[in-house]
Design an enzyme around this catalytic site. Structure first.
Site, PDB file in Angstrom:
ATOM      1  N   CYS A  71       1.044 -37.003  26.493  1.00  0.00           N
ATOM      2  CA  CYS A  71       1.738 -36.466  25.322  1.00  0.00           C
ATOM      3  C   CYS A  71       2.244 -35.127  25.402  1.00  0.00           C
ATOM      4  O   CYS A  71       2.985 -34.601  24.583  1.00  0.00           O
ATOM      5  CB  CYS A  71       0.310 -35.927  24.234  1.00  0.00           C
ATOM      6  SG  CYS A  71      -0.664 -34.897  24.989  1.00  0.00           S
ATOM      7  N   ASP A  73       1.319 -31.978  26.652  1.00  0.00           N
ATOM      8  CA  ASP A  73       0.350 -30.735  26.299  1.00  0.00           C
ATOM      9  C   ASP A  73       0.203 -30.209  27.783  1.00  0.00           C
ATOM     10  O   ASP A  73      -0.261 -30.885  28.625  1.00  0.00           O
ATOM     11  CB  ASP A  73      -0.772 -30.938  25.622  1.00  0.00           C
ATOM     12  CG  ASP A  73      -0.615 -31.486  23.973  1.00  0.00           C
ATOM     13  OD1 ASP A  73       0.559 -31.194  23.690  1.00  0.00           O
ATOM     14  OD2 ASP A  73      -1.606 -32.028  23.687  1.00  0.00           O
ATOM     15  N   CYS A  98       0.947 -29.607  21.042  1.00  0.00           N
ATOM     16  CA  CYS A  98       0.729 -29.825  19.417  1.00  0.00           C
ATOM     17  C   CYS A  98      -0.172 -28.826  18.622  1.00  0.00           C
ATOM     18  O   CYS A  98      -0.749 -27.847  19.520  1.00  0.00           O
ATOM     19  CB  CYS A  98       0.241 -30.980  19.220  1.00  0.00           C
ATOM     20  SG  CYS A  98      -1.419 -31.644  19.617  1.00  0.00           S
ATOM     21  N   CYS A 141      -7.032 -33.164  23.277  1.00  0.00           N
ATOM     22  CA  CYS A 141      -6.712 -31.772  22.998  1.00  0.00           C
ATOM     23  C   CYS A 141      -7.801 -30.852  23.314  1.00  0.00           C
ATOM     24  O   CYS A 141      -7.843 -29.950  24.335  1.00  0.00           O
ATOM     25  CB  CYS A 141      -6.030 -31.275  21.695  1.00  0.00           C
ATOM     26  SG  CYS A 141      -4.573 -32.039  21.316  1.00  0.00           S
TER      27      CYS A 141
END
Length: 178
Positions: A71, A73, A98, A141
Site C-alpha cells: 500500500c 505506507d 493513509c 496499518c
C-alpha cells in the site's frame, strides 16, 4: 484532510462522505458504498499526537522504520528511554500513508509513553485496531504500528549492546522466551 464537497466531515460517531444536512446518507453514499472512518481515526488524523523526530544517533533513542510495500505506507516511530528507570519517557513518529496509518502511529506513541520497555512489547496490533475501529482492509496499518514499536525497542537495545551497557536479559529477549 477528509472533506466532502468542500465541507469538513464533522458528523458525530462515524464519519461518512455524502451526508446531507439532516445527517441522512446522500445518494453518493448509497450508490458508491463509501467506507466510514471511526471518529477516533478522524481525530488522530486531523490532530496527530507526537509528530516529529529525535536524533537517531542519541544513545537513548530507538528508531523503528517499517513499511508496507503493498500500500506504500511507511512509518518511523522513535522512543526516548530513561537509562535509570528503563521507561519510555517520550515518543514521536513520522508516517507517510493513509489516515489509518497516521492514526495508528499517533495512538502507538501515546500508548508507549511512560511504560517500561517490556510492557510496550506486549502492545498488539489487534488492540490498536480495536481502539480505532479499523475495518479489515486497514488492519495492516495497526500491524505496522506494532512492528514499529518492536523495531524501535530492538534498535535501542542494539545501541546499548554496542556500547557495552546491556543487562542480563533484554526486554525483547524476555518477551521472546514467554
Amino acid at each position: 484532510m477528509l472533506r466532502a464537497g468542500g465541507r469538513r466531515l464533522l458528523a458525530p460517531g462515524l464519519r461518512r462522505l455524502g451526508f446531507g444536512a439532516a445527517g441522512e446518507a446522500g445518494p453518493a453514499v448509497a450508490a458508491a458504498g463509501v467506507r466510514a472512518y471511526h471518529e477516533r481515526v478522524v481525530d488522530h488524523y486531523n490532530n496527530p499526537r507526537n509528530v516529529g523526530s529525535f536524533d537517531k544517533d542519541d544513545p537513548n533513542v530507538g528508531t523503528g522504520l517499517v513499511g508496507a510495500p503493498a500500500c506504500g505506507d511507511v512509518m518511523k516511530l522513535q522512543i526516548r528511554v530513561d537509562e535509570d528507570s528503563g521507561k519510555i519517557v517520550d515518543a514521536c513518529f513520522k508516517t507517510f500513508g493513509c489516515g489509518s496509518a497516521i492514526a495508528s502511529s499517533s495512538v502507538a506513541t501515546e500508548w508507549v509513553k511512560g511504560k517500561p520497555m517490556d510492557e510496550v512489547l506486549t502492545i498488539k496490533n489487534t488492540e490498536i485496531a480495536k481502539h480505532l475501529s479499523l475495518p479489515p482492509v486497514k488492519l495492516h496499518c495497526s500491524m505496522l504500528a506494532e512492528d514499529a514499536i518492536k523495531a524501535a525497542v530492538k534498535d535501542y537495545e542494539a545501541k546499548k549492546a554496542k556500547m557495552g551497557q546491556k543487562g542480563e536479559d533484554s526486554p525483547s529477549e524476555k518477551a521472546a522466551e514467554a
